[in-house]
Design an enzyme around this catalytic site. Structure first.
Site, short mmCIF file in Angstrom:
data_model
loop_
_atom_site.label_atom_id
_atom_site.label_comp_id
_atom_site.label_asym_id
_atom_site.label_seq_id
_atom_site.Cartn_x
_atom_site.Cartn_y
_atom_site.Cartn_z
N CYS A 50 28.12 54.18 11.75
CA CYS A 50 27.87 54.53 10.35
C CYS A 50 29.17 54.93 9.65
O CYS A 50 30.18 55.20 10.29
CB CYS A 50 26.89 55.70 10.28
SG CYS A 50 25.28 55.33 11.01
N HIS A 81 26.37 58.30 5.21
CA HIS A 81 25.77 59.63 5.24
C HIS A 81 26.80 60.74 5.15
O HIS A 81 28.00 60.50 5.26
CB HIS A 81 24.91 59.80 6.50
CG HIS A 81 25.69 59.73 7.79
ND1 HIS A 81 26.35 60.81 8.31
CD2 HIS A 81 25.90 58.71 8.64
CE1 HIS A 81 26.93 60.47 9.44
NE2 HIS A 81 26.68 59.19 9.67
#
Length: 191
Positions: A163, A147
């Site tokens: 992440c 992201h």
């Protein structure tokens, strides 16, 4: 030897090269020049159309035809939260909403409890401008994401909850290149 073992750890860096640029930078704001995306040569046995994250060197590669790849610099999961493995892009979202996982809330309620019902997408959202949602067969959504972030100081650090993050304009560039169902390999940490 399994393919995953072949490209794990230090061998993975050899396959993808040292990251020294022969290439065209994608315009990006507030990022060190050596952190700009670049097209690099890779070993010919790496299939095109895949994402490979090398956590020890904070590099993400989007593989291209002709033994080439776009290399992006990323932030990764902090110690104990990075999960290696093989995944696929199961969803893609622009300006995604975000809800911390129960584990995140338990680890740090002061930071995350206030968002247990979610946060709408937007510039202040931790998932940034774009997100690729990582899935596994039989498991579905892993809650791992690749992201954007509006915090360039977190690139090339192990700071996230698991992440991989890119600055927002680079996340947009990657998002526009990667189709649904693309293979994603989060290589193991070796250091």
């Amino acid at each position: 030897m399994k393919r995953r073992d072949l490209i794990a750890g230090g061998t993975a860096l050899a396959l993808f090269g040292s990251g020294q640029a022969m290439a065209q930078a994608v315009a990006t704001s507030s990022i060190r020049p050596d952190f700009l995306p670049v097209e690099v040569p890779i070993r010919p046995e790496i299939a095109p159309g895949e994402i490979h994250v090398l956590p020890d060197s904070f590099m993400l590669f989007w593989t291209l035809p002709g033994a080439r790849a776009m290399r992006y610099m990323v932030g990764v999961g902090r110690p104990g939260l990075y999960e290696s493995g093989e995944f696929y892009v199961g969803a893609k979202k622009e300006w995604p909403s975000w809800t911390p996982t129960p584990d995140m809330i338990e680890r740090n309620p002061a930071a995350y409890k206030q968002y247990e019902d979610g946060m709408p997408g937007g510039p202040d959202n931790p998932l940034g401008a774009r997100a690729l949602y990582l899935f596994e067969p039989g498991r579905g959504d892993t809650y791992l994401r690749i992201h954007g972030t509006n915090a360039p100081s977190t690139i090339a650090t192990a700071v996230s909850n698991g992440c991989a993050r890119l600055v927002n304009d680079q996340a947009i560039d990657l998002y526009n290149r990667v189709p649904l169902k693309a293979r994603v390999v989060l290589h193991p940490k070796t250091i």
